[in-house]
Design an enzyme around this catalytic site. Structure first.
Site: not given
Ligand code: NDP
Length: 280
Positions: A70, A91, A107, A133, A135, A159, A220, A222
């Site tokens: 993205k 996206n 999104d 989160g 990301g 983080t 988010m 599902y």
């Molecule tokens: P990214 O990989 O960019 O970010 C992941 C985030 O999750 C980071 O902030 C990471 O923290 C955190 N994280 C991962 N594992 C853990 C854990 N065990 N405990 C705590 N924090 C954790 O992913 P995206 O932002 O792109 O997507 C996030 C989720 O949202 C995904 O599951 C994705 O499928 C879903 N999503 C759903 C959408 C929808 O339409 N329903 C649209 C967009 C996303 P750190 O920075 O510390 O690594």
């Protein structure tokens, strides 16, 4: 039937086999009687730029973009829209006939549509929200809440520096996971935008009991539809919103960007998606 004039669009990511976007878009195309097709593209991480560049000019009308592309998608666009710029991620890419690439981020629209649909009366401008989160998903959510008039967006991340990077741009406050309870004080919504809770990933230990009883809790993720995070919120009698509603909510404006008209409203794509989820 695929013809010589079929309008092509698709979704690019890696991995991509799990994507439900082809199911939604192709069901809408069939119901609308559009000569179009929507296909998945799995692209190696170091080949994304070449892949997108090769589509300039419009042989493919547009792409949805998912993990992990993205941010790169936004960087490749010559015409980034305001929503994508604000989120720092795209996206949606649309390939113009003159060779230009438009970028959008739907999104956030999906997130707000999910909240409006499953938590009737929810007003994003009526109080602070907390996003777990930092990301791409969290960025899109933070940008959407900010644009919708939310007075304070709190980003809570494992983080903390990544949370800070978002609040440096959009305002609000950054928290580490250890201070989640403080971040949840007085919020109108908590959104899980981490990948924790995703089938096969670790569970997120968030102190939802620190939220007000009126707080709406959204995930988010599902897969599964009822994540451990949402199950905990329901046990605390909070209203909940699922990630499938967001997925459908972001797909509607994507379809419009690719095919020039909104998808037909009379297709129950949620039922289709649920069937697909159950079959996995
Ligand atoms: P990214 O990989 O960019 O970010 C992941 C985030 O999750 C980071 O902030 C990471 O923290 C955190 N994280 C991962 N594992 C853990 C854990 N065990 N405990 C705590 N924090 C954790 O992913 P995206 O932002 O792109 O997507 C996030 C989720 O949202 C995904 O599951 C994705 O499928 C879903 N999503 C759903 C959408 C929808 O339409 N329903 C649209 C967009 C996303 P750190 O920075 O510390 O690594």
């Amino acid at each position: 039937m695929i013809s010589g004039a079929t309008l092509l669009a698709g979704v690019v990511g890696n991995p991509i086999a799990h994507s439900m976007s082809p199911i939604l878009h192709n069901a809408w195309l069939a119901a609308a009687g559009i000569d179009g097709a929507y296909v998945p593209f799995r692209v190696a991480e170091d080949r994304f730029t070449g892949f997108v560049e090769s589509l300039r000019g419009g042989s493919v009308r547009g792409l949805n973009v998912t993990i992990p592309f993205k941010e790169q998608a936004l960087a490749l666009a010559d015409r980034p829209g305001e929503r994508a710029t604000m989120a720092g991620a795209a996206n949606v890419l649309v390939f113009e006939a003159d060779g230009g690439i438009l970028a959008d981020n739907t999104d956030g629209l999906g997130l707000l549509a999910a909240l409006a649909g499953q938590a009737p009366g929810f007003d994003p401008g009526s109080g602070p929200v907390a996003i777990l989160g930092a990301g791409g998903g969290a960025r899109g959510a933070a940008a959407a809440f900010t644009a919708a008039g939310c007075p304070e967006v709190r980003i809570v991340n494992r983080t903390q520096a990544r949370a800070q990077a978002i609040t440096d741009v959009l305002g609000g406050e950054a928290f580490g996971l250890d201070r989640a309870a403080a971040a949840f004080e007085g919020v109108i919504a908590v959104v899980n935008a981490t990948s924790a809770g995703l089938a096969g990933e670790g569970e997120l230990d968030a102190p939802l009991e620190a939220t007000p009883t009126t707080c709406v809790v959204m995930d988010m993720v599902y897969k599964p539809l009822l994540t451990p995070f949402l199950a905990r919120a329901q046990a605390l009698e909070r209203r909940t919103v699922d990630g499938l509603a967001m997925l459908i909510g972001q797909a509607i404006p994507s379809f419009e960007a690719f095919y020039g008209r909104p998808p037909p409203a009379d297709v129950d794509v949620r039922a289709l998606a649920l069937k697909f989820l159950e079959g996995r």
